[in-house]
Design a protein around this motif. Structure first.
Motif, PDB file in Angstrom:
ATOM      1  N   ILE A  81       0.850  -1.188   0.000  1.00  0.00           N
ATOM      2  CA  ILE A  81       0.000   0.000   0.000  1.00  0.00           C
ATOM      3  C   ILE A  81       0.888   1.240   0.000  1.00  0.00           C
ATOM      4  O   ILE A  81       1.704   1.414   0.908  1.00  0.00           O
ATOM      5  CB  ILE A  81      -0.928   0.019   1.225  1.00  0.00           C
ATOM      6  CG1 ILE A  81      -1.699  -1.303   1.339  1.00  0.00           C
ATOM      7  CG2 ILE A  81      -1.873   1.205   1.152  1.00  0.00           C
ATOM      8  CD1 ILE A  81      -2.587  -1.618   0.178  1.00  0.00           C
ATOM      9  N   PRO A  82       0.780   2.125  -1.024  1.00  0.00           N
ATOM     10  CA  PRO A  82       1.590   3.351  -1.039  1.00  0.00           C
ATOM     11  C   PRO A  82       1.326   4.209   0.190  1.00  0.00           C
ATOM     12  O   PRO A  82       0.178   4.361   0.630  1.00  0.00           O
ATOM     13  CB  PRO A  82       1.131   4.064  -2.327  1.00  0.00           C
ATOM     14  CG  PRO A  82       0.559   2.971  -3.180  1.00  0.00           C
ATOM     15  CD  PRO A  82      -0.056   1.990  -2.229  1.00  0.00           C
ATOM     16  N   MET A  83       2.383   4.783   0.749  1.00  0.00           N
ATOM     17  CA  MET A  83       2.266   5.548   1.993  1.00  0.00           C
ATOM     18  C   MET A  83       1.413   6.801   1.812  1.00  0.00           C
ATOM     19  O   MET A  83       0.677   7.196   2.707  1.00  0.00           O
ATOM     20  CB  MET A  83       3.674   5.926   2.487  1.00  0.00           C
ATOM     21  CG  MET A  83       4.512   4.741   2.929  1.00  0.00           C
ATOM     22  SD  MET A  83       3.831   3.919   4.397  1.00  0.00           S
ATOM     23  CE  MET A  83       4.005   5.234   5.590  1.00  0.00           C
ATOM     24  N   ASN A  84       1.520   7.428   0.636  1.00  0.00           N
ATOM     25  CA  ASN A  84       0.829   8.715   0.459  1.00  0.00           C
ATOM     26  C   ASN A  84      -0.567   8.571  -0.127  1.00  0.00           C
ATOM     27  O   ASN A  84      -1.238   9.562  -0.393  1.00  0.00           O
ATOM     28  CB  ASN A  84       1.673   9.631  -0.432  1.00  0.00           C
ATOM     29  CG  ASN A  84       1.892   9.046  -1.825  1.00  0.00           C
ATOM     30  OD1 ASN A  84       1.704   7.849  -2.026  1.00  0.00           O
ATOM     31  ND2 ASN A  84       2.286   9.891  -2.765  1.00  0.00           N
ATOM     32  N   TYR A 127      -8.697   4.900  -2.411  1.00  0.00           N
ATOM     33  CA  TYR A 127      -9.528   5.816  -3.194  1.00  0.00           C
ATOM     34  C   TYR A 127      -8.858   6.071  -4.542  1.00  0.00           C
ATOM     35  O   TYR A 127      -7.649   6.304  -4.620  1.00  0.00           O
ATOM     36  CB  TYR A 127      -9.719   7.141  -2.456  1.00  0.00           C
ATOM     37  CG  TYR A 127     -10.491   7.002  -1.171  1.00  0.00           C
ATOM     38  CD1 TYR A 127     -11.864   7.248  -1.132  1.00  0.00           C
ATOM     39  CD2 TYR A 127      -9.861   6.611   0.004  1.00  0.00           C
ATOM     40  CE1 TYR A 127     -12.581   7.127   0.045  1.00  0.00           C
ATOM     41  CE2 TYR A 127     -10.569   6.476   1.184  1.00  0.00           C
ATOM     42  CZ  TYR A 127     -11.924   6.733   1.203  1.00  0.00           C
ATOM     43  OH  TYR A 127     -12.630   6.601   2.364  1.00  0.00           O
ATOM     44  N   GLU A 128      -9.669   6.057  -5.617  1.00  0.00           N
ATOM     45  CA  GLU A 128      -9.156   6.292  -6.956  1.00  0.00           C
ATOM     46  C   GLU A 128     -10.144   7.121  -7.759  1.00  0.00           C
ATOM     47  O   GLU A 128     -11.336   7.158  -7.447  1.00  0.00           O
ATOM     48  CB  GLU A 128      -8.880   4.962  -7.690  1.00  0.00           C
ATOM     49  CG  GLU A 128      -7.768   4.137  -7.077  1.00  0.00           C
ATOM     50  CD  GLU A 128      -7.524   2.853  -7.851  1.00  0.00           C
ATOM     51  OE1 GLU A 128      -8.348   2.530  -8.742  1.00  0.00           O
ATOM     52  OE2 GLU A 128      -6.524   2.166  -7.570  1.00  0.00           O
ATOM     53  N   ILE A 129      -9.622   7.752  -8.819  1.00  0.00           N
ATOM     54  CA  ILE A 129     -10.471   8.456  -9.787  1.00  0.00           C
ATOM     55  C   ILE A 129     -10.677   7.519 -10.969  1.00  0.00           C
ATOM     56  O   ILE A 129      -9.715   7.126 -11.633  1.00  0.00           O
ATOM     57  CB  ILE A 129      -9.814   9.754 -10.262  1.00  0.00           C
ATOM     58  CG1 ILE A 129      -9.458  10.646  -9.074  1.00  0.00           C
ATOM     59  CG2 ILE A 129     -10.734  10.497 -11.224  1.00  0.00           C
ATOM     60  CD1 ILE A 129      -8.637  11.871  -9.463  1.00  0.00           C
ATOM     61  N   ASN A 130     -11.912   7.148 -11.223  1.00  0.00           N
ATOM     62  CA  ASN A 130     -12.226   6.220 -12.300  1.00  0.00           C
ATOM     63  C   ASN A 130     -12.283   6.987 -13.619  1.00  0.00           C
ATOM     64  O   ASN A 130     -13.167   7.810 -13.846  1.00  0.00           O
ATOM     65  CB  ASN A 130     -13.560   5.537 -12.015  1.00  0.00           C
ATOM     66  CG  ASN A 130     -13.925   4.526 -13.082  1.00  0.00           C
ATOM     67  OD1 ASN A 130     -13.108   4.203 -13.929  1.00  0.00           O
ATOM     68  ND2 ASN A 130     -15.142   4.032 -13.037  1.00  0.00           N
ATOM     69  N   MET A 131     -11.326   6.694 -14.519  1.00  0.00           N
ATOM     70  CA  MET A 131     -11.250   7.389 -15.801  1.00  0.00           C
ATOM     71  C   MET A 131     -11.754   6.514 -16.944  1.00  0.00           C
ATOM     72  O   MET A 131     -11.375   6.712 -18.102  1.00  0.00           O
ATOM     73  CB  MET A 131      -9.787   7.800 -16.086  1.00  0.00           C
ATOM     74  CG  MET A 131      -9.175   8.667 -15.004  1.00  0.00           C
ATOM     75  SD  MET A 131      -9.896  10.315 -14.964  1.00  0.00           S
ATOM     76  CE  MET A 131      -9.258  10.987 -16.489  1.00  0.00           C
ATOM     77  N   ASP A 132     -12.607   5.527 -16.656  1.00  0.00           N
ATOM     78  CA  ASP A 132     -13.071   4.582 -17.675  1.00  0.00           C
ATOM     79  C   ASP A 132     -13.742   5.316 -18.822  1.00  0.00           C
ATOM     80  O   ASP A 132     -14.594   6.177 -18.615  1.00  0.00           O
ATOM     81  CB  ASP A 132     -14.074   3.590 -17.077  1.00  0.00           C
ATOM     82  CG  ASP A 132     -13.379   2.615 -16.157  1.00  0.00           C
ATOM     83  OD1 ASP A 132     -12.157   2.741 -16.011  1.00  0.00           O
ATOM     84  OD2 ASP A 132     -14.051   1.749 -15.593  1.00  0.00           O
ATOM     85  N   ASP A 158      -2.532  12.196  -0.736  1.00  0.00           N
ATOM     86  CA  ASP A 158      -2.772  13.307   0.192  1.00  0.00           C
ATOM     87  C   ASP A 158      -2.484  14.651  -0.466  1.00  0.00           C
ATOM     88  O   ASP A 158      -3.065  15.680  -0.100  1.00  0.00           O
ATOM     89  CB  ASP A 158      -1.925  13.134   1.454  1.00  0.00           C
ATOM     90  CG  ASP A 158      -0.454  12.886   1.129  1.00  0.00           C
ATOM     91  OD1 ASP A 158      -0.087  12.927  -0.063  1.00  0.00           O
ATOM     92  OD2 ASP A 158       0.320  12.637   2.064  1.00  0.00           O
ATOM     93  N   LYS A 159      -1.619  14.669  -1.482  1.00  0.00           N
ATOM     94  CA  LYS A 159      -1.339  15.922  -2.188  1.00  0.00           C
ATOM     95  C   LYS A 159      -2.581  16.409  -2.929  1.00  0.00           C
ATOM     96  O   LYS A 159      -2.873  17.618  -2.960  1.00  0.00           O
ATOM     97  CB  LYS A 159      -0.185  15.709  -3.167  1.00  0.00           C
ATOM     98  CG  LYS A 159       0.236  16.983  -3.900  1.00  0.00           C
ATOM     99  CD  LYS A 159       1.348  16.716  -4.897  1.00  0.00           C
ATOM    100  CE  LYS A 159       2.623  16.337  -4.173  1.00  0.00           C
ATOM    101  NZ  LYS A 159       3.777  16.227  -5.125  1.00  0.00           N
ATOM    102  N   ARG A 217      -4.844  19.809  -2.398  1.00  0.00           N
ATOM    103  CA  ARG A 217      -5.136  20.720  -3.510  1.00  0.00           C
ATOM    104  C   ARG A 217      -6.632  21.000  -3.594  1.00  0.00           C
ATOM    105  O   ARG A 217      -7.047  22.117  -3.913  1.00  0.00           O
ATOM    106  CB  ARG A 217      -4.640  20.100  -4.819  1.00  0.00           C
ATOM    107  CG  ARG A 217      -4.822  20.988  -6.032  1.00  0.00           C
ATOM    108  CD  ARG A 217      -4.400  20.268  -7.305  1.00  0.00           C
ATOM    109  NE  ARG A 217      -3.012  19.814  -7.242  1.00  0.00           N
ATOM    110  CZ  ARG A 217      -2.424  19.089  -8.188  1.00  0.00           C
ATOM    111  NH1 ARG A 217      -3.111  18.732  -9.269  1.00  0.00           N
ATOM    112  NH2 ARG A 217      -1.171  18.726  -8.059  1.00  0.00           N
ATOM    113  N   TRP A 218      -7.435  19.974  -3.328  1.00  0.00           N
ATOM    114  CA  TRP A 218      -8.886  20.159  -3.388  1.00  0.00           C
ATOM    115  C   TRP A 218      -9.424  20.847  -2.136  1.00  0.00           C
ATOM    116  O   TRP A 218     -10.546  21.359  -2.151  1.00  0.00           O
ATOM    117  CB  TRP A 218      -9.577  18.805  -3.532  1.00  0.00           C
ATOM    118  CG  TRP A 218      -9.254  18.102  -4.818  1.00  0.00           C
ATOM    119  CD1 TRP A 218      -8.923  18.679  -6.005  1.00  0.00           C
ATOM    120  CD2 TRP A 218      -9.202  16.685  -5.027  1.00  0.00           C
ATOM    121  NE1 TRP A 218      -8.690  17.729  -6.958  1.00  0.00           N
ATOM    122  CE2 TRP A 218      -8.863  16.477  -6.396  1.00  0.00           C
ATOM    123  CE3 TRP A 218      -9.435  15.572  -4.239  1.00  0.00           C
ATOM    124  CZ2 TRP A 218      -8.717  15.226  -6.951  1.00  0.00           C
ATOM    125  CZ3 TRP A 218      -9.309  14.326  -4.788  1.00  0.00           C
ATOM    126  CH2 TRP A 218      -8.945  14.140  -6.130  1.00  0.00           C
TER     127      TRP A 218
END
Length: 634
Positions: free
Chosen positions: A117-120, A133-138, A151-152, A156-157
């Motif tokens: 699992i990536p730390m960030n 959590y991911e952004i689905n770009m299908d 987290d970056k 930003r959001w």
């Protein structure tokens, strides 16, 4: 035209072949003898290499079609670069706009024990699992593209993790509804049947079978367990506790803890999914996944995660993949050893066990004893040497293997010497003596046969049951009749004489046939047939072959005498690696003394500390093995 001249010509004249939109473009020769195309108002730049174009020009010497091809390449390349840059700019604008991004949020369920699992990356813990959590770009159902949320991005959001969770839940619920279905019905649906009923809309579930939790698109369905109160809702429907079993990222298996479904049935369901390719990774112990685990159909790799205690365990583990029915022509097997740990010792111990088992099972070694390796105990000096990575312990282990091999070779050498000595004293003299007697007896039989033939060259005479026959066919039938009259106890019964040889008949129970034996100094056996004349021919052939028996016996005698002389030479040879064995044995003794391996007096306090440490390790191991989360209402 040389290549440099060709490129300069193309760069100067290519605009005449390009569309009007390129009239203000800058076209020049690059450093690597290609064309560089750019525009003042655009940051885009493309390079076109002309190696293939030059070769085509040199083949047909016609510049016009070559120029048209280069112009088409420039046009397509420029438009492609522009499209990519526009899409990249749009993607950046999209990711920076959370109002648009949150319409495409999704969960992806992962098991941290098996996935890094990536730390960030933003995540929510759920029992033994983690929801990422991911952004689905299908773009469509056949193409799945996603961007991990870090987290970056949340900074930003300007949103919190809780807000991200709530927004993702809403999007998931609106975009793809969760589906809880019977496992068998889902299997039928995947094979072309009708869609199964969604049990989440029921008041309760009366049947106590196996269920699949996914979504209507059957994509990323394992994340449905993250939905608000989903775990509680399933428990209320089942009215009992249940287990969530990982399958793939697209679904989870729900196993009610009702005491009805046995582990055997659950295993059968799981193994079926492995064979069909629905489950791609399978973890288990040798006891649970040994004999009876038939999942080999699609297996491509096997990983030995620990060192087993018995050689048969290795055979059982590798027997899961090296098995008839595997569809892959080649598979991979991995073994892991950690330096400075007990792994090397365990593998060496396993090797020693396998050697002894192999010696007993194959009888290829004269070794007839072995220490009780099942009760082998490391001294404290060995433990310290292994734990600290002492180089002497590595040298000792290597010497143990080399000395063991040399001792086996020496034992084989000595066994060979003992065998040769026995052959020199007993076997070869007996064989030589027997062959000499055999040759003498065969020669006397041949002399008898030849002397009878010289006296009676033109007449046939055979005496059967005191009756003299001068007709070969009648004599052959009389032999068959006499044989059938005798008892069938397998005893040999005398019936007459022929050419100075006494004839005996007997019955062969195995082949259900009658045999005739000609007896003088030696015996000659013939199988009788129904044809009388054929029986006489067989008898004469047997007597005519006596010279061949003499030649074969003389050849055997010569071979045995030669082998006897060779054995006398071989038995005098010493073990060729005696000096090497002595040198390695002496060094091994030095290492044992250096490591204090033979010391057996240890303090009781140290023993108690070891026992406490082992107890703690067993407890921790038991806790780590509890990886299947259990949900329910109780």
């Amino acid at each position: 035209m040389k290549k440099e001249e060709f490129i300069q010509f193309v760069a100067k004249n290519i605009k005449y072949h390009l569309p009007s939109e390129f009239k203000d473009f800058k076209i020049e020769v690059g450093k690597h003898m290609g064309l560089v195309i750019s525009e003042k108002k655009s940051p885009n730049t493309i390079k076109i290499y002309l190696d293939e174009s030059y070769e085509k020009f040199m083949e047909n010497k016609n510049i016009f079609p070559v120029m048209e091809t280069v112009a088409n390449n420039i046009t397509q390349g420029w438009h492609t670069v522009g499209k990519i840059r526009d899409e990249k700019r749009q993607a950046i604008e999209f990711v920076n706009n959370y109002a648009e991004v949150k319409k495409h949020l999704q969960f992806v369920l992962r098991d941290p024990d098996f996935t890094e699992i990536p730390m960030n990356q933003i995540k929510t813990e759920l029992g033994s699992y983690v929801a990422l959590y991911e952004i689905n770009m299908d773009k469509n159902d056949a193409e799945h593209i996603s961007i991990p949320i870090t987290d970056k991005l949340t900074k930003r959001w300007g949103i919190t993790a809780d807000q991200l969770y709530q927004d993702t839940i809403k999007v998931q619920a609106a975009w793809n509804q969760p589906l809880l279905a019977d496992l068998l019905e889902m299997g039928a649906y995947l094979n072309g049947g009708t869609r199964p009923d969604n049990l989440l809309s029921a008041d309760k579930i009366d049947d106590t079978g196996l269920y699949v939790l996914t979504n209507y698109k059957l994509y990323n369905g394992a994340a449905m367990i993250v939905h608000d109160e989903m775990a509680q809702k399933i428990g209320n429907l089942l009215q009992m506790d249940y287990y969530i079993l990982p399958s793939t990222v697209h679904e989870l298996l729900v196993y009610p803890d009702n005491g009805v479904i046995s582990i055997t049935q659950l295993q059968a369901e799981l193994f079926s999914k492995v064979r069909s390719g629905q489950v791609r990774f399978l973890f288990g112990s040798t006891a649970k996944m040994g004999a009876g685990t038939n999942v080999q159909d699609r297996l491509i790799a096997l990983h030995h995660l620990d060192v087993p205690w018995k050689p048969s365990d290795i055979e059982q583990q590798e027997g899961r993949i090296l098995r008839q029915g595997n569809q892959n022509e080649k598979v991979q097997i991995f073994r892991y050893v950690t330096e400075g740990t007990f792994d090397s010792y365990m593998w060496q111990l396993l090797e020693n066990k396998q050697k002894f088992v192999g010696q007993i099972m194959t009888s290829k070694s004269p070794v007839r004893s072995c220490e009780d390796v099942d009760e082998a105990v490391l001294s404290f000096a060995e433990i310290k040497a292994l734990a600290t990575g002492n180089p002497y312990i590595k040298e000792k282990m290597e010497l143990d293997i080399e000395v063991a091999k040399l001792k086996v070779l020496k034992a084989n050498h000595n066994a060979n010497r003992y065998r040769l000595e026995n052959q020199i004293v007993h076997d070869y003299p007996l064989k030589i003596s027997n062959e000499k007697v055999r040759i003498q007896q065969l020669q006397e039989d041949l002399k008898c046969y030849q002397s009878y033939q010289m006296k009676n060259q033109d007449r046939f005479e055979m005496i059967i049951e005191n009756v003299t026959f001068d007709d070969k066919e009648l004599a052959g039938k009389a032999i068959r009749t006499a044989a059938k009259k005798e008892n069938r106890l397998g005893e040999s019964v005398e019936i007459g004489t022929y050419q100075g040889f006494t004839m005996f008949v007997s019955y062969n129970h195995i082949s259900n046939s009658y045999n005739l034996k000609l007896q003088n100094q030696r015996s000659y056996l013939i199988e009788l047939g129904e044809n009388g004349l054929g029986n006489i021919i067989r008898i004469n052939n047997a007597l005519d072959n006596i010279p061949k028996h003499i030649a074969r016996a003389k050849q055997n005698l010569q071979t045995y005498e030669s082998q006897l002389e060779d054995a006398k030479i071989e038995v005098m040879k010493e073990f060729p690696k005696e000096a090497d064995l002595k040198e390695k044995t002496d060094r091994l003794s030095e290492l044992n003394a250096l490591l204090n391996m033979d010391q057996s007096n240890h303090e009781i306090v140290a023993e108690e500390q070891i026992e406490e440490q082992e107890t703690e390790e067993v407890t921790n191991k038991t806790q780590r093995n509890e990886v299947v989360p259990k949900f329910g209402t109780r």
